[in-house]
Scaffold this motif. Structure first.
Motif, mmCIF file in Angstrom:
data_model
loop_
_atom_site.group_PDB
_atom_site.id
_atom_site.type_symbol
_atom_site.label_atom_id
_atom_site.label_comp_id
_atom_site.label_asym_id
_atom_site.label_seq_id
_atom_site.Cartn_x
_atom_site.Cartn_y
_atom_site.Cartn_z
ATOM 1 N N ASP A 90 4.163 8.292 -5.882
ATOM 2 C CA ASP A 90 3.171 8.862 -6.217
ATOM 3 C C ASP A 90 1.766 8.742 -6.904
ATOM 4 N N PRO A 91 2.527 7.081 -7.496
ATOM 5 C CA PRO A 91 1.543 6.592 -8.281
ATOM 6 C C PRO A 91 0.202 5.397 -7.464
ATOM 7 N N LEU A 92 0.822 5.470 -6.328
ATOM 8 C CA LEU A 92 0.391 4.523 -5.220
ATOM 9 C C LEU A 92 -1.167 5.701 -4.634
ATOM 10 N N HIS A 93 -0.776 6.944 -4.252
ATOM 11 C CA HIS A 93 -0.947 7.731 -4.023
ATOM 12 C C HIS A 93 -2.745 8.672 -5.093
ATOM 13 N N TYR A 94 -2.063 8.306 -6.519
ATOM 14 C CA TYR A 94 -3.398 8.768 -7.737
ATOM 15 C C TYR A 94 -3.807 7.841 -7.497
ATOM 16 N N PHE A 95 -3.466 6.269 -7.414
ATOM 17 C CA PHE A 95 -4.848 4.736 -6.929
ATOM 18 C C PHE A 95 -5.418 5.493 -6.290
ATOM 19 N N ALA A 96 -5.485 5.844 -4.930
ATOM 20 C CA ALA A 96 -6.088 5.597 -3.993
ATOM 21 C C ALA A 96 -6.725 6.871 -3.851
ATOM 22 N N ILE A 100 -10.632 11.153 -12.011
ATOM 23 C CA ILE A 100 -9.410 12.120 -12.050
ATOM 24 C C ILE A 100 -8.022 11.351 -13.026
ATOM 25 N N ASP A 101 -7.397 12.147 -13.591
ATOM 26 C CA ASP A 101 -5.812 11.810 -14.152
ATOM 27 C C ASP A 101 -5.203 12.471 -14.016
ATOM 28 N N GLU A 102 -4.052 11.680 -14.420
ATOM 29 C CA GLU A 102 -2.680 12.276 -13.600
ATOM 30 C C GLU A 102 -2.572 13.563 -13.969
ATOM 31 N N GLU A 103 -3.142 14.393 -14.937
ATOM 32 C CA GLU A 103 -2.786 15.536 -14.589
ATOM 33 C C GLU A 103 -3.361 16.715 -14.014
ATOM 34 N N PHE A 104 -5.076 16.666 -13.165
ATOM 35 C CA PHE A 104 -5.218 16.618 -12.013
ATOM 36 C C PHE A 104 -4.558 16.223 -10.784
ATOM 37 N N ALA A 110 -13.967 17.040 4.843
ATOM 38 C CA ALA A 110 -13.083 16.779 3.713
ATOM 39 C C ALA A 110 -11.625 16.270 4.080
ATOM 40 N N SER A 111 -11.419 16.911 5.204
ATOM 41 C CA SER A 111 -10.177 15.927 6.431
ATOM 42 C C SER A 111 -10.335 14.643 6.534
ATOM 43 N N LYS A 112 -11.482 14.159 6.621
ATOM 44 C CA LYS A 112 -12.130 12.752 6.944
ATOM 45 C C LYS A 112 -11.981 12.129 6.048
ATOM 46 N N PHE A 113 -12.443 12.497 4.695
ATOM 47 C CA PHE A 113 -11.817 11.512 3.262
ATOM 48 C C PHE A 113 -10.244 11.481 3.074
ATOM 49 N N VAL A 114 -9.972 12.435 3.086
ATOM 50 C CA VAL A 114 -8.333 12.784 3.661
ATOM 51 C C VAL A 114 -7.976 11.408 4.091
ATOM 52 N N ASP A 115 -8.431 11.672 5.665
ATOM 53 C CA ASP A 115 -7.840 10.633 6.396
ATOM 54 C C ASP A 115 -7.509 9.175 5.485
ATOM 55 N N ASP A 116 -9.042 8.458 5.037
ATOM 56 C CA ASP A 116 -9.418 7.772 5.287
ATOM 57 C C ASP A 116 -8.402 7.401 3.767
ATOM 58 N N LYS A 117 -8.659 7.999 2.258
ATOM 59 C CA LYS A 117 -7.378 7.953 1.357
ATOM 60 C C LYS A 117 -6.246 7.695 2.142
ATOM 61 N N GLU A 118 -5.143 7.886 3.366
ATOM 62 C CA GLU A 118 -4.319 7.797 3.726
ATOM 63 C C GLU A 118 -4.022 7.008 4.489
ATOM 64 N N ALA A 119 -5.207 6.142 4.863
ATOM 65 C CA ALA A 119 -5.386 4.946 5.499
ATOM 66 C C ALA A 119 -5.269 3.745 4.875
ATOM 67 N N MET A 120 -6.399 4.460 3.458
ATOM 68 C CA MET A 120 -5.653 3.148 2.009
ATOM 69 C C MET A 120 -4.455 3.055 1.352
ATOM 70 N N PHE A 121 -4.236 4.382 1.307
ATOM 71 C CA PHE A 121 -2.409 4.365 0.871
ATOM 72 C C PHE A 121 -1.313 3.589 2.239
ATOM 73 N N ARG A 122 -1.264 3.465 3.191
ATOM 74 C CA ARG A 122 -0.504 2.951 3.943
ATOM 75 C C ARG A 122 -1.331 1.167 3.630
ATOM 76 N N ARG A 123 -2.369 0.792 3.549
ATOM 77 C CA ARG A 123 -2.587 -0.602 3.109
ATOM 78 C C ARG A 123 -2.157 -1.230 2.258
ATOM 79 N N ILE A 124 -1.965 -0.449 1.091
ATOM 80 C CA ILE A 124 -1.529 -0.335 -0.859
ATOM 81 C C ILE A 124 0.221 -0.624 -0.876
ATOM 82 N N VAL A 125 0.705 0.186 0.245
ATOM 83 C CA VAL A 125 1.683 0.388 0.198
ATOM 84 C C VAL A 125 3.512 -0.481 0.810
ATOM 85 N N ALA A 126 2.801 -1.438 1.338
ATOM 86 C CA ALA A 126 3.448 -3.006 1.481
ATOM 87 C C ALA A 126 4.145 -3.409 0.656
#
Length: 254
Positions: free
Chosen positions: A35-41, A57-61, A87-103
């Motif tokens: 979750d911290p990685l998703h939050y960061f992205a 956005i903060d963690e509570e949000f 909106a879906s394209k934005f979320v998809d791009d965020k998921e791609a960012m998540f995969r880049r940093i998760v490694a």
């Protein structure tokens, strides 16, 4: 089966499932502290487009509006006035960012490999059940060294309805050829716990990031800090002592 939270001792809550035949796991926040990685992205990408007048956005949000939700629901919550495809394209791009940093930064929940060994040693069926996109789920499971552990990986978007509806957990039971009366779940979000309870199974809640109050209100049978928690191992020990394990020899097609 309906079990109200904290109405029974942890061990009695699970021994009522005897004989246990399967264990189901969420992925984000349950297998790993992602979750911290998703939050960061999300925070960084929302800042880039000036969301919330440029206030991060903060963690509570994040916990209230994003954590544990399916990406379609997140898109609608974040951008109610946007075209859904945008909106879906934005979320998809965020998921791609998540995969880049998760490694580089993915951390397993303490004790997860110890628990997985216990599950294997008992001969139990097991599945991962997640609202994450398949690319995310398979990457995280692989990085954790659990690709061979899970017999089935169920993705919320590949079901008729994602969590908090019960469909993903019911699909997991069907593919494992397991019964809700003899299966329990590990989850870390209110959305996931609601899905598991609606599917008729007791859910052990992990207090990885989400408030304990929300997990209890969602219907968690009992809560644990991680997979080293003595409360969990007391419950599992009761299962073994009572001979309440159904060793499943039948194969499951991955």
């Amino acid at each position: 089966m309906s079990i109200s939270p904290d109405s029974h001792a942890p061990e009695s809550s699970l021994t009522r499932l005897a004989p246990v035949e399967a264990v189901l796991f969420d992925v984000d926040g349950t297998l790993c502290d992602s979750d911290p990685l998703h939050y960061f992205a999300f925070r960084e990408m929302l800042l880039e487009i000036g969301y919330n007048n440029g206030i991060p956005i903060d963690e509570e949000f994040f916990i209230k509006n994003i954590a544990g939700r399916h990406s379609d629901d997140t898109a609608r919550i974040l951008f109610p006035d946007w075209d859904f495809e945008k909106a879906s394209k934005f979320v998809d791009d965020k998921e791609a960012m998540f995969r880049r940093i998760v490694a580089e930064q993915l951390k397993p929940i303490d004790g997860i490999h110890k628990l997985c060994k216990w599950v294997e040693d008992q001969g139990l069926k097991r599945a991962a059940v997640t609202n994450a996109p398949r690319a995310n789920a398979e990457l995280m499971i692989s990085m954790l060294g659990l690709s061979d552990f899970f017999q089935v990986v169920i993705i919320g978007s590949e079901c008729e309805r994602a969590k908090p509806f019960p469909d993903p957990y019911l699909k997991a039971l069907k593919e494992l050829n397991a019964s809700a009366e003899h299966t329990f779940i590990f989850e870390d979000s209110a959305s996931g716990i609601k899905a598991g309870v609606a599917a008729g199974m007791p859910v052990i809640g992990l207090t990885t990031r989400n408030p304990e109050k929300s997990l209890k209100e969602a219907g968690a049978t009992f809560l644990i800090k991680d997979y080293e928690d003595p409360k969990l191992w007391k419950a599992l020990g009761e299962l073994e002592k009572g001979g309440a394990i159904l060793r499943c020899q039948s194969s499951v097609t991955k």
